[in-house]
Write an enzyme that holds these catalytic residues in place. Structure first.
Site, PDB file in Angstrom:
ATOM      1  N   ASP A 229       0.833  -1.201   0.000  1.00 34.87           N
ATOM      2  CA  ASP A 229       0.000   0.000   0.000  1.00 34.87           C
ATOM      3  C   ASP A 229       0.875   1.261   0.000  1.00 34.87           C
ATOM      4  OD1 ASP A 229      -2.828   0.958   0.433  1.00 34.87           O
ATOM      5  OD2 ASP A 229      -1.920   1.881   2.188  1.00 34.87           O
ATOM      6  N   GLU A 300       1.663  -0.582  -5.050  1.00 37.68           N
ATOM      7  CA  GLU A 300       0.621   0.397  -5.319  1.00 37.68           C
ATOM      8  C   GLU A 300       1.310   1.758  -5.258  1.00 37.68           C
ATOM      9  OE1 GLU A 300      -3.276   2.761  -3.816  1.00 37.68           O
ATOM     10  OE2 GLU A 300      -1.551   2.371  -2.560  1.00 37.68           O
TER      11      GLU A 300
END
Ligand code: GLC
Length: 590
Positions: A229, A300
């Protein structure tokens, strides 16, 4: 309309050949499960791990290679689990560690790999470290795990810099007064997201050691990889200089056909994409290499241009990075052609596979996005409210199916977001009272937020909550239209979106498209309406223009995203087949 001419589908020189390497992630189709909205096992209205286990056969039948699960860790759920308070435990909302083991074993038994999410940029404010930091004095090791700073101004009452949170409002929050405050009063802490998500200090070796241990915890359990993330956020520029630029995650699309593949969707500024972040991934690469199997890391990272993104997947770093340039490219043939070319070239440069993605839990689903007018879709892509221009659902579905079939024909690895195999649109008229995304609150409703793409899945049209769980409860209301998208309305139904995806994945696998060479069909190489390319022995043709495209009469259709035209009425000879607008077809190469 004049009769379309049949042009031969002859491919030119390949612009991409697969890099050597037999690892599964080089060509995998990976399905994103957003646990709270996939399937509910216990009837509380929130999806959970037993729900995932129960529906694994759906994924098997679909034919995906792997599953990526968004966070199910202990969390106060201020950002739907992207605010983790314990990285080594399952939140009771989603089940137990045993439920996780069962789900993992079930996926592995069915031949599917499992990737889990890691959220290293920030913890929850309920994490024991942050609680310790609050209780400790400025300058202590407890505070050094986070980004605490004194304020500016004589009384320290101005934020340390002018950074804004990606969810809106300032990126700094000041602590309440404490006994140990110095002359500048209480300190401030940085949060690039919600104030309940304090940023960690990745210059501190203790933070690095802790996360290496977290990775080992899940690797030891047998996970096949991690989705990282905000992978571009952990290192901030020295001195945290002021920055007044844009920090939004998904701003919109550049309608042009950008030469470098930059669509305007990247973050930059001193809080993102700092070169120092790559040391972390080099260390993690080594850590994963110590395990058997081909474990992988997926970034990401909303960075631009694609050449910057490629840095994250150099041979000694991560294995994949989400291709948000593809997601944010408008439905326009030259723009898509450029993005495909630039993506393949950028990743080929470092020997990594390109990825392809059209939807996820942070953006308006592509079935809704592509049903918006060009003007409306150039705005923020992270949510549609009832007062916004509404998508044309039929157009959106037709284009979404065409876009998905186009994507699945591309070499590399493709990501699917749960529900797209059903053609699901967003809920585009959620009432404010039910919204939960912190972005909605922090922007005081100026941004609808991402709840619309997170609505619980419809499994069966005739059951309460469309079969999401054993009760009628669903944590967000489902639109009535979800009845017709329910999985049980699509299984085995020729022409359904589910069957289109299933057929495409079968052909993709059988013809090894993921590992293929790509060459553009010469006759359409510069077309403003048609995208046509050959991968191995399959020719993919997508018609984004107004006029039907005549296909060679002898062409064998392998999969189509919608009904094809025939000789009658379309203006071509009786034995001709035409490709209508907003339709993609896969043909066997002649
Ligand atoms: C990522 C996630 C998003 C989350 C944010 C903060 O972008 O995909 O859902 O809100 O990080 O963790």
């Amino acid at each position: 309309m004049s009769a379309p001419t049949v042009v031969p589908l002859i491919a030119g020189e390949p612009v991409h050949s697969p890099a050597p390497g037999a690892e599964w992630w080089r060509h995998a189709v990976i399905y994103q499960v957003y646990p709270r909205s996939f399937a509910d096992g216990n009837g509380d209205g929130v999806g959970d791990l037993p729900g995932v286990t129960r529906r694994l056969d759906h994924l098997k039948q679909l034919g995906v290679d792997a599953v990526w699960l968004s966070p199910f860790y202990r969390s106060p759920q201020k950002d739907a689990g992207y605010d983790v308070s314990d990285y080594r435990d399952v939140d009771p909302l989603f089940g137990t560690l045993e439920d996780f083991d069962e789900m993992l074993a079930g996926a592995h038994q069915r031949g599917m790999r499992v990737i889990v999410d890691v959220v290293p940029n920030h913890t929850s404010d309920q994490h024991v470290w942050f609680q310790e930091a609050l209780a400790a004095a400025p300058g202590t090791p407890e505070r050094e795990r986070y980004m605490f700073r004194d304020g500016r101004g004589l009384a320290g009452d101005e934020a340390p810099n002018n950074w804004q949170s990606i969810f809106g409002g300032p990126a700094w929050t000041r602590l309440a007064p404490g006994e140990d405050d110095g002359p500048l009063g209480p300190q401030w802490y940085l949060h690039l997201f919600d104030s309940s998500q304090p940023d960690l200090n990745w210059e501190n070796p203790e933070v690095r050691t802790e996360f290496e241990d977290v990775l080992r915890f899940w690797l030891d359990k047998g996970v096949d990889g991690f989705r990282i993330d905000v992978a571009h956020g952990m290192i901030k520029a020295p001195g945290l200089p002021d920055w007044a630029g844009k920090v939004a995650m998904v701003e919109g699309t550049d309608p042009g056909a950008p030469e470098d593949g930059a669509t305007g969707a990247g973050n930059n500024g001193p809080m993102f994409d700092q070169d120092g972040v790559h040391d972390i991934y080099r260390a993690w690469h080594q850590l994963l290499a110590g395990y058997d199997g081909d474990r992988c890391l997926v970034a990401e990272a909303w960075v631009e241009p694609l050449s910057r993104l490629a840095n994250y997947v150099r041979a000694d770093e991560m294995q994949q990075a989400f291709n948000f340039a593809f997601l944010t490219t408008p439905w326009n043939a030259p723009a898509l052609r450029t993005t495909v070319n630039v993506s393949l070239a950028a990743m080929d440069e470092v020997g990594a596979p390109s990825t392809w993605v059209l939807s996820n839990h942070d953006v308006v689903r592509h079935a809704s996005r592509l049903g918006l007018s060009a003007e409306a879709s150039a705005g923020p892509l992270n949510g549609i409210a009832a007062h916004d221009p509404q998508p044309d659902e039929e157009l959106g579905l037709r284009r979404a199916r065409a876009a998905s079939l186009l994507m699945l024909g591309l070499p590399g690895s493709a990501y699917l977001y749960q529900g797209e195999e059903l053609g699901l649109p967003d809920h585009t008229a959620l009432p404010s009272e039910v919204r939960q995304d912190p972005a909605f609150f922090r922007t005081e409703g100026a941004e609808a937020g991402r709840d619309g793409c997170r609505v619980p899945l419809p499994w069966s049209a005739d059951d309460a909550g469309f079969g999401f769980g054993p009760t009628a409860a669903t944590w967000l209301p489902q639109p009535a239209s979800y009845a017709r998208y329910a999985a049980d309305q699509q299984y085995g139904v020729p022409g359904s979106t589910f069957e289109m995806y299933r057929a495409a994945l079968e052909v993709r696998h059988a013809h090894e498209l993921g590992q293929g060479r790509l060459a553009w069909v010469e006759a359409y190489a510069d077309s403003t309406d048609v995208l046509a390319f050959q991968v191995n022995d399959v020719v993919v043709v997508a018609n984004l223009g107004e006029s039907p495209v005549a296909l060679p009469a002898e062409a064998e259709v392998l999969v189509a995203s919608g009904p094809l035209g025939s000789g009658d009425g379309s203006g071509v000879a009786d034995d001709g087949v035409t490709l209508p607008l907003d339709t993609t077809v896969w043909l066997r190469a002649l």
